[in-house]
Every structure is written in structure tokens, then in C-alpha cells.
Design an enzyme around this catalytic site. Structure first.
Site: not given
Lengths: 349, 349, 349, 349
Positions: A148-150
Site C-alpha cells: 500500500g502507498c502509506y
């Protein structure tokens, strides 16, 4: 030449994958599937591709996909796991940009995504695709779960501290105040995403629980080799009125050892051979626009008081936070130079 | 390898030239001068270049510049003409992104730019760098005056009509309603350019007279081979709250011949061999974001009533409208493939 | 105290009506209906009203609405005409912000809105609510069709010329290049309206035909008293990446009489007693932000060549272009001071 | 009627004061001074005031200012303290929107603002104008130091916890991750503030030390009655690409007492009589746009883990964070209803 298939190419990670693959010297886009747009020219949906790409969306046909060397899933969660078995048995490598192969904990997957996992045995063999931290396993992986990006910002922002032989920070007191541009929410028609509801506005969201929270916990446990110590980690995402860009401000408490350590050097050493991780000079203020459209992730350290370390991490959520890291993983999986297709320079201004 | 020098590299056309040259397979950035920033690392001013470019700004030293094959002037007007003689005599080619070599009419230059031209003889030999229209002359030019951003859209939007053997439109009744993103005004600290004065705002500006107006008139006279017929042309620029992008809506009156002509085909034929000019299907609505960061210019025709033709033209003002076209001209001048360094795909979203 | 009902209060004209009525000294919001949100607290949907308005959305109940003095329809077209008869028979005044009472031509209505008009006899009695031009008729109207946002700018921008006893301009050669903020498209979940598709982007839309086009034609015919002369009028709307604001750039050809007339004075005289129409000094550049949240419409004249007049008109599309003019009409209908509830000053920055 | 003078009316707090005073039923704007713009019509600089305010900027003339009842200083720091003696001796009340009367600690003032305080004796008598917390002292104050924008959010976000008889949180472990729109930096021509450098961008700034940091520390010590306990407070401000709006995310550690307390009720009770402080339901996500142009400050509590409390506070930095609170203080000083002039509803969308 690597033949690439993309399943679900009408979202923002899809168009970003296309953009990067078209600039890749050793890969070519063979097919792009879309449930809803089959038969439509891709350039009609994404006019930035007019004159560059003359391909149509195809229906999702597993037999056709088997002719690719690698298939990216740029779909909602729950799709890749349906097709993983057929494709891997045919020798096709899979990179899933959704969540099907991110969490090893099946209960956690069910709790946060609301469905049972359909191929737990493949999940076990799959590799979590944080390129810099798991490179060796990615090399031989058949299935990669793209982070995921975070979680990408958090892992790369904390890894040098978690991997240190000394206990430099208090693992139980980590706060992540994260901010993302709107493209992080994808390309979908919903009231909360329309222009007039997001422009000139700022807010936190998902404080009660964001799907990237369990991914962060599991990943930090994996990196540090310690369990249950991150249960009190606080993660608060916010929405910034900008298209692309993500910035996480991470607050940690330094131990006595941490207060006397040369943290800047520890970070610089840790990432000295990494093309895409930039440890900026201490007290820098990384800007999201410095990575707009590029695969770089930049880190800056600040120590406002003796015991407080602030780690600022920025990336383009669609590139290093999604499609770019996916290409980086493909390069690793196929033994290519890791920066192939990823040499775009950030668009500034 | 072509050795490239850039004079005045701290503005937006400067950074854009850098970005494109760094992605060019046959050119390399040899030096970048700045009056105010000599000695500063370029990547410190433009953090998007961290990890990519390890060069410092140099002082402007003509002897040094003579060691380049080509020098770009990304300066305010009045600088290139000071150094053109010394450089061309040393065999260096010049591409000026300011206005010193755009207007052949010396009175007009003085009137609009407030200074006397310092090398009228070189001006006469210089070539106006609208790549698609003046390709043959650019090939052998020593000095190229790179067109203004607005004039590029107007010329490419009208050329098929002006070059037609038939009189398709009334030359005396042309209206150009043009819109530009804020980067068109450059990178300078002025109150009228600050964020809070431009965001969530729209306005016309320079209605009484914009420096691109005489350039448009002179260029259209040149293309059509007719003088004084464009004196009533109306040009109204507007400022759009966006970083990049330019869109000109051009209104013309069709003659009887024009009303029965297949205008769409005329445009498609005219640009059929052009890589960077995209004639979209009739009634399309080109969007500025379809060319963000890319060298494409897109054109769409609409004919809302029998006698009215509306030509919509869009480009990235910093690429096809400035640095991209400059690179395209360099490629033409050095006999390279015209698209070298210009294969970036528009960044969308 | 005037009791006000609003039908369809969940859109942007709805919330804007609420904001203005809550600041109105002689009106109070009695009920707000919503098909989908009945029972929901209005402040839960529009948090800007927390602590200010403690009312819930009601279901649409005609008997309840009959207890109001005036009912605003902030609905899609086709709703007001269903309920007009019942309400007007009960003595309730109606102000429709949609299109049901804008076009007197029934064929035109059917063609552009795709449905038959349900109460042609009431339509005939209704008054087109361009406050400044139709004030006398509005005073006694039972039903007011509130003008479209674009038509408001065009009518007020051209009225002094159309009403002149001399023929100052060529009626057959009018071009309107109009630009609107995104809120003009309303509050609805559609892909074309999401943040990431509109930010840092500019485009024309609806060139082939916009519903405000026939309204403009009919209105100009009415103002000028001449039929069929505006058939060649060209109207091209564009979408600006901003929330609020509208600016129309109107191009007209001056007749010989027009070229010698004092046009600035003609405009100033025409609007000298109008509170909400501001004729700026000649050659001004009105900005949309100068009217953000306010009911003002500003006009500036430019004459770049002898025969060309450029009229720039700006307003807030949600205020003078919608809810503000609706309140202005209510004030006229009830004999109140025309500026009641409309004294908000534009929010700048 | 209260006669109001404003010194330094060309910035954003200046125009905001004007907007609010013009809507105030018991105050009138008597004079507005500007060093640079004396003689210029205010509406020429701020076109939103055309047709509403017909006043010119005056030179700064103390004798003239003495004829006002109250003078606002919307100037940089260092101006108000020069004129405070003359004005207060003439019986004029002063509200300084800069920092001259915010810090009681003279060393701290000198350290952070780089100049010696010129009237320490008046500073001692002055009152810190956090309206809700210091109302009683403001009532009789001659000089009010209007709080900084960030400190307003922090104080109102923490006051119920600091004022509690029980020790609910660990005072030594407070982290403030704050975000502000660009208008917080004022209206000045600097490269770092131009549109193209801030749009589609996000960054932290001033991590090494922001002038609001010592103000926050001093204020929290004052509220809690405890010294030196906040020395480890971490405050990291960020810049959001939006015009107005501020949101602080405050992270605190709950004590055992805090973990069992009903914190939501404590906050609701604390602010139950406050017009402008809105304690939203637990787990709400306040948005900056809900207070755009309005004097409200909204608070929401989240408790993601047993020991962690997250307090989200939002306001319009130019209203409750500056000009609005200044008007609120004026109302308190003159015994007027506290909401006079402050009834504007947030502009949404």
C-alpha cells in the site's frame, strides 16, 4: 522483451502502469483488460495516450493472459486471488497492486476486507513487494503483493531504526500523521470525491481504522522481528487538495541510545546503494512535487528536542506508492536493471 | 553527443529544458549559467533533480559557452542578442526562448519590448522556430527564435486554413480567446503571482496589448503570404488557476468556399506526417491535462453554425509552447530524430 | 416575516439559498425537502451550518409547502412544473431555479430538455427572472423562472447595446466565450466531476450545444425586440478548475454608430441605479474572486480595435447566477428592499 | 457606534477586518492606514469592495488615530509597540494582530522576533486575547494581543484537559501536527509563495522552530498553571495548497485517569456556552471548508487505542485564527454581544 498484461486498466494505477511500461526498454504492453470497457480504445479513455498507444481494452480472458510473462492486477481487492492459481500454474508471474497478497494474517484480511481469502496456500508463497527491503525474495517470487502507498512511506521511513542492532526508539510510541493527494482514493464516481467537495479543503479521514493500518503493523513486525510491540501505533491519514503526492510525518521517541546515535548517518548508510530512496540533508523539508511522476521517495530527519525524532517521508502515491514500485518489482523478478522504465524526472512545476 | 549550454537556468523554461535534455539520448547538459545562483547546486534549487543531476550553476562565461554545440537562452528578452555574435562566430548554434529573434520588424520589437535590437543583421539570418512550419529553414539555421507559447497555438491552429489554395475563412475576422496556466508568467516573486491571488480565480489580462499579439500578426502574415489583413485580429489572453496548460479557442468566419470544404480532412491531411500535432476527431474537447509534460499539441474543430468555425488548440505551455519545441528545433538543427528527448507521456492524472 | 420553503435542498443552489435566507432580515427558512434525505439534519450534510441551523430535511409534502409564502425549487428541471399548479392555486409564489419557466418556446423546451412541458398555461403567465431587466413584471409575478447562470452574464453584458435606440453592434456576429467554475455542474457523483479529473485542467465542453444557448437566444430576442437575428450567435462554454465563479468574454462588432458612441457612458448610465451591477472603469480586468460569495456582477469594456468591442462580465455562478438572483427576485416579489439578505461581501482571498 | 481604525490594511488580515467590520451592526470603519498606499482607494486594491466601501488609505497619523475608539494593528510585529503608549494614553483601545503583545517573556520575544520590546510596562498590562479562555480580563483590557492562528487551535483543543482537576494526559508527551492554508503566510511577493510553487504540493516547514512554538508553550503553561512541563512539546507545521483553513491534529497520551474519563463529555461541558467553539460528535472528521469565512472553531475527539487521544481542531486561519477573534475581542472589550459582525456562515462549496 517481457510481455505484460494488466487486469483492470481503467483506474489511476492502471494508466500509470501503462505510462511506465510504454517508457520501459524491455517490456511491452500486450493486453489490458477491463470488464466495462472491452473494445474501447485505451486512448479514447486516456487522451494523453493519443498518438502513442493504439490498443483496445480486452475482456478478461485467462487463456489470453497466460500468454503474458507477467500480469499486473490493478483491480479492487478480491480479483487477483481468483485468478492467481491458473496464471501461476501456467508460469505467469503476478504482481497484485490491490491487497490480496499484502497481509499474511488471514483473520486480519477477513476483518479488514470483509471476504475470505481464496488461496491461502499461494498467499503463503507470495512475497510482500517492498522492493528495497525484500529484494532477495522478490527475485524468485511467483506472486508479489505490491505494498500500500502509506505502508511504503512508513516502512522505508522506519526501517533503518527497526533494523538497527541497538534499540534506538521506543517501538510502543510511534505516531504517523500521513497526508495523501486525492488520487490515492482511485478513480471512481462518488460524491465525496468530486472537485467541489475537495478543493480548498483539508480533513483527516479514517481515524477509526484504515486498511493500511494492519498492513503497517504486520510489516513493522516483520522488519523488526518483534511481535505485538506496535499495537499502540497511531496512524491518522489526511486528505490534501492535490492530485498526486503523499507525505508522512512520523514521530518517534528516542531511547538513550537513540539520543546519542548519529541517526542521519544510520539512514544514509542504510540507503547508500538505493537508487530510489533519497536521504536528504538533516532538517530538510521534502516537498511532494519533488517526486511528482517519479519513483523517488525522499526522507528527512528532524530532532526538535533531545528525545523526539521526526521523520518526514514523501513519494508520489501513484509511482513509488503503487505503479512505480510494481515496475521496480517486475524488474527485480526478471533480473533487469531496477531503474528500467523508471527514469522519468519529477514534473516541476 | 551534443554538448548543451543553458543560459539562465533558474526559471521554469530552464528547469524544463534540463528535464528534457536529461532524457535525451544524444544530448548532454554541459553547463547551466545563472547570474544570481552561480556555485549553487542545481538540485538544491530544483529538488526533483536530486540523485539525477550533480551539476552547479556557473557564471555566464562566453568562452566556456563556446565549447558547447548549442546554447539555449532561457532568459528575459535582451540577453540572447547581446551574446549571439560571439557565439555564432565561434560556430555555436543558438536557440533563444525569449523574444530577441521572434519579430523581424525592428520597430515592432522596439515598441513592444522597449529596447533597440542590438544585432539586426543576425536577426535577419535567424529563423523563427515554429518546427512544423519552418522545418526546412531550421535545419540550416545558426540562430533560432523559439516561438511564444500563445503564437504556437494560433499558428498551428490556423495554418491549414491560411495555406489552403482556396480562401476558406475571412482573414479580417479572427478572434482568439486564449487561456494559460500560471507558469506561463514565469518564476518570479511578484504580488500578482502569489498563490492566494490566483487560486480559485479567473480573469482576462493584457486585453489592451500583449507582446504575443504582434508576433501572432507577423507570423500569420508570413504563413499566408499576405500583409495587413490581420490587423483587426482580436487576441484576449486569460489566466487559469492551474500550473501548466494552454488552450486557445479560435473563432473564424467561413467563406462560401469554407462552408462547403471538408475542413476536418484539410487539417488531418495537413498534419498527417507530424508526430506532435494531433488532429482529434471533429467535435472533440481537448483537455490541457492530456498534454501535461508532453510535447503534443492537439487540435479539434467545431462548426456550430454554417459560417462559424471554432478551432480549439491545446498544448503544455512549457513543453510544446517553450522548452519542448526548443528541443524539437535542436533535433532538427542537428539532423536528429525529431522526437528524441520528447517521448514523455502526459502525466495523467 | 416571509416563510420560505425549498424543494430539493441537497445541491449547491440549495445550500446557497439556505446561507442567504439565514442572513435575510425578513425571511425565515420554514422547510427544506429532500427525496433522499428526509429526516436527516441539514447540518449533518452541510457541516458549515452546525450551530446555526437546527432543521431536518422533510419529505416533499405539497400540503406542508402550501403553508409557505414562497417556495424555491432547487431541483433538476421537470419538478417545479409538476407542483406549480397546486402551489399557485394556494397562493404560494414560486421561484424555480431550474429550467421549467425559462423558455417560452415549448418546442425549444422539449428539444433541449427532452420532456413535454406540463403546464404551458402557467408558463405563459410566468416571468423570466432577470431582476434588473424584468423588475416590473417580477413585482407581480406568481411564478418566476430564475435565469441560467451563463444567460445572466450575457444578458446583462449586452442589454445596454440591445436596448439602445441606435444600432451600435452587428447582432448577427456575436461570440460568447464563457468560463465557469466546477460548481456550475451541481453536486452529483459522476466520473467527469471528480477532483482528479478537473484539477490542473482546462477544457471547452458542450460546444455542439448547451442548454443555455436557446435561453440566451430567446432572451436576447426579447430584450432587443427582434427575432431571428441572433441565430448565428456562437456560445462556447469552458470549465475552469475553481469552485465558484463565472466569466464571459463577449466579442461584438461595432457598427459605424457604435464606433463613435461613448459606450462606457452608455453602460454606466444604463446601470446607474443598480446595486448589483458594477460597470468598472474601461479596460479593467474583473476577477471572479471579486464576487466570490457575493451577488455582484461586474462588467468591463475593452475596444482593442476600432470595430471590435470586448465585454467582460463576471459573477459568482451560485449567487448572482443562481441563488442570489433568486433571493433578489423574492425581494422584488414581496416589495422588500432588493438587497435584503444579499449584503455579504466577496470572500477575498 | 464604535469608530474603528486599522493600521496596515493591505494584508489579508487587513481586508478580513474590513469585511467583518462592514458587516458589524455597531462599528464603523473610520480610517485605514497604509505606508505604501496612502491616497489609493481601498476598493481599487480589493475589488471585492467596489460599490461597498468608498474610503481611501490614509498615511499613518497618530493624531488622527486618536479619534478612534479602537485601533487594530494588522501590521508586521514591531509596529504596534511603537504607537501603543500614545494611543492608550489618549484612551484608545488597541488590538494587535501581530506578536507584540503575545509573549510575556521578554527574552523569548527578543529571541524569536529579533528585536527588543519597546514598551515592557504596557506588555505587562496587556491581555492575551484568546477570547474563550481570557474573556474576563479582555473585558477591561486596554491592549489585547490577539493570538497566533496555530496557538488558537492548540489552546482550545487542549484547554478542557489542562483545566481538569484530574491529570488526564501526560503533559510531557504532546505532539501537534498542524496544517495551514497558504494565506497564513500573509500577502507578500516572495518566490516561495507564488502559485506555481505551492499548487499540487505539500510540505512541512519550520520544523526547526516556528514563532508560534514559544507562544504555544507560554499559553499552555498559563492555562495549566504549570511551568516547564511542556518543554518537550513537538510542533510541526505543514503548508496545504488551499487559500484558507487550518487543521491541527493533536496527539496526547492518556493517564490512567484519562483512560476512564468521559472525555467527550468533558469537552462538551467545557464549551457548552461558547458560540464559536463546536465540539462535534466523537469520531467526526471536521473539514476546513466547514468554517471558510466563519468564526467557528470545530473540535473532534478520537481514541484509536486505550492510551492515545487524538484531538482534531479546525478553524479559518484568517477569521477565528486572526481577524474574527480580533472582532470577538473588540466586542468583549466594548460590552457588545460577542457575535456582532461574526454571523457570516461558512462559504460552502
Amino acid at each position: 522483451m517481457i510481455d505484460v498484461g494488466i487486469v483492470g486498466g481503467t483506474g489511476y494505477t492502471g494508466i500509470e502502469l501503462i505510462r511506465l511500461i510504454l517508457q520501459h526498454p524491455q517490456a511491452r504492453l500486450k493486453m489490458l483488460t477491463s470488464r466495462t470497457e472491452a473494445g474501447v480504445k485505451i486512448a479514447d479513455m486516456f487522451p494523453s495516450l493519443r498518438g502513442i498507444l493504439d490498443l483496445e481494452f480486452s475482456p478478461l480472458d485467462i487463456e489470453q493472459l497466460k500468454t503474458c510473462h507477467v500480469v499486473f492486477f490493478a483491480t479492487p481487492h478480491g480479483v487477483a486471488m481468483k485468478h492467481a492459481k491458473a496464471l501461476t500454474e501456467a508460469g505467469v508471474k503476478i504482481i497484485d497492486l490491490a491487497a490480496d497478497f499484502r497481509l499474511q494474517n488471514l483473520d486480519s484480511f477477513k476483518k479488514w476486507y470483509g471476504i475470505e481469502h481464496e488461496c491461502p496456500e499461494l498467499l503463503k508463497q507470495s512475497v510482500y513487494g517492498l522492493s528495497e527491503l525484500n529484494r532477495d525474495k522478490i527475485k524468485t517470487a511467483q506472486i508479489v503483493g505490491n505494498p500500500g502507498c502509506y505502508p511504503t512511506t512508513v516502512q522505508l521511513g522506519l526501517a533503518p531504526l527497526l533494523k538497527s542492532t541497538e534499540q534506538l526508539i521506543d517501538f510502543k510510541n510511534i505516531i504517523i500523521d500521513a497526508k495523501s493527494g486525492v488520487s490515492g482514493a482511485g478513480r471512481k464516481a462518488s460524491m465525496s470525491m468530486i472537485y467541489t467537495e475537495n478543493t480548498d479543503n483539508f480533513k483527516a479521514y479514517g481515524v477509526a481504522g484504515h486498511r493500511h493500518h494492519p498492513e503497517i503493523i504486520e510489516a513493522l513486525e516483520h522488519i523488526s522481528g518483534q511481535e505485538r510491540v506496535f499495537d499502540d501505533l497511531t496512524f491518522v491519514p489526511h486528505l490534501v487538495p492535490m492530485i498526486r503526492g503523499m507525505l508522512s510525518t512520523i514521530y518517534v521517541s528516542l531511547t538513550d541510545a537513540g539520543q546519542v546515535a548519529n541517526l542521519q548517518k544510520i539512514f544514509e548508510d542504510f540507503y547508500q546503494n538505493e537508487t530510489f530512496v533519497d536521504v536528504m540533508p538533516a532538517n530538510s523539508h521534502p516537498e511532494t512535487r519533488s517526486v511528482r511522476g517519479a519513483n523517488y521517495l525522499r526522507i528527512a530527519l528532524h530532532q526538535p528536542t533531545a528525545q523526539r525524532l521526526v521523520i518526514i517521508v514523501t513519494q508520489d502515491n501513484l509511482v513509488k506508492g503503487a505503479a512505480g514500485q510494481a515496475i521496480q518489482n517486475m524488474n527485480i523478478m526478471f533480473g533487469l536493471q531496477e531503474s528500467f522504465g523508471l527514469t522519468s524526472i519529477g514534473l516541476l512545476p
